[in-house]
Scaffold this active site. Structure first.
Site, PDB file in Angstrom:
ATOM      1  N   GLU A   1       3.286   1.582   3.161  1.00  0.00           N
ATOM      2  CA  GLU A   1       2.763   2.850   3.887  1.00  0.00           C
ATOM      3  C   GLU A   1       3.354   4.076   2.978  1.00  0.00           C
ATOM      4  O   GLU A   1       4.175   4.022   2.165  1.00  0.00           O
ATOM      5  CB  GLU A   1       3.287   2.545   5.135  1.00  0.00           C
ATOM      6  CG  GLU A   1       2.645   3.769   6.217  1.00  0.00           C
ATOM      7  CD  GLU A   1       1.295   3.647   6.174  1.00  0.00           C
ATOM      8  OE1 GLU A   1       0.595   4.442   5.412  1.00  0.00           O
ATOM      9  OE2 GLU A   1       0.663   2.522   6.733  1.00  0.00           O
TER      10      GLU A   1
ATOM     11  N   CYS B   1      -3.011  -0.045   8.115  1.00  0.00           N
ATOM     12  CA  CYS B   1      -2.406  -0.724   7.108  1.00  0.00           C
ATOM     13  C   CYS B   1      -3.376  -1.106   6.107  1.00  0.00           C
ATOM     14  O   CYS B   1      -4.628  -1.250   6.267  1.00  0.00           O
ATOM     15  CB  CYS B   1      -2.205  -2.204   7.523  1.00  0.00           C
ATOM     16  SG  CYS B   1      -1.683  -3.247   6.159  1.00  0.00           S
TER      17      CYS B   1
END
Length: 220
Positions: free
Chosen positions: A105, A2
């Site tokens: 992402e 992340c």
């Protein structure tokens, strides 16, 4: 992993959601492009109750001589967090929750271009984190990292890793308020928890800002 996220919940609403006392130096919200090494919102537990505080996103082990004294540790792998020297004490003693509205992402196309995806739930998410107070030249600096694990089935289409997401019913356990057993929480989220869609490549810049960063990409 992340590496970028968004937080749009007002500070007072965040404090109320987590039943936490807010600090006076919390980062400004909304922020649709939260980047590593910046200050982020963190929920800590403790004898005096929960606190919503500001911490540097980028965990600094005690042996770092400077903030850039080693690799940038924005994530901690669930599979090794209990044994890695940088994280093992924090994993046992200094766990925290990191509120987000959603996170980003990236995938690559056949030309090697990086295309961002915005991943979110039906409401705010609480990511598992660990924190460390680092002794800097100008005093202590509280720093943190997001715990990650293997992606669930839907997320694996985008990336092989994802942050550990702690459900409301497990917040107390992760924060150490409900005894031992937090290790069992370091798993991938249920397949039906998250949704995702592609967004504009503008968010590839860490200087980009504004709510349009999380608008679905207009493929037309």
């Amino acid at each position: 992993m992340c590496g970028r996220f968004a937080i749009t919940l007002p500070n007072d609403a965040m404090a109320q959601l987590f039943s936490a006392s807010p600090a006076n130096d919390l980062p400004e919200v909304p922020n649709y492009n939260v980047c590593p090494t910046t200050q982020i919102h963190v929920v800590q537990g403790g004898e005096g109750g929960r606190r919503l505080v500001s911490m540097r996103w980028g965990f600094l082990p005690h042996w770092y001589k400077a903030p850039d004294g080693g690799p940038l540790l924005i994530n901690a792998r669930a599979e090794t967090i209990a044994t890695k020297p940088a994280f093992r004490d924090a994993c046992r003693q200094r766990r925290c929750l990191i509120p987000v509205t959603g996170f980003y992402e990236w995938t690559k196309d056949e030309d090697g271009l990086r295309w961002p995806w915005y991943i979110h739930g039906e409401g705010p998410l609480a990511l598992a984190g660990v924190w460390q107070s680092w002794k800097g030249e100008n005093g202590p600096v509280n720093t943190c990292a997001i715990v990650t694990t293997g992606a669930n089935r839907p997320m694996s289409a985008i990336h092989h890793r994802m942050p550990v997401i702690v459900g409301h019913e497990d917040w107390a356990l992760w924060l150490g308020e409900a005894g031992h057993g937090a290790a069992k929480l370091m798993t991938s989220a249920p397949d039906d928890l998250l949704s995702f869609y592609q967004v504009d490549r503008a968010v590839n810049s860490n200087r980009a800002a504004g709510p349009d960063l999380i608008d679905p990409l207009d493929e037309g």
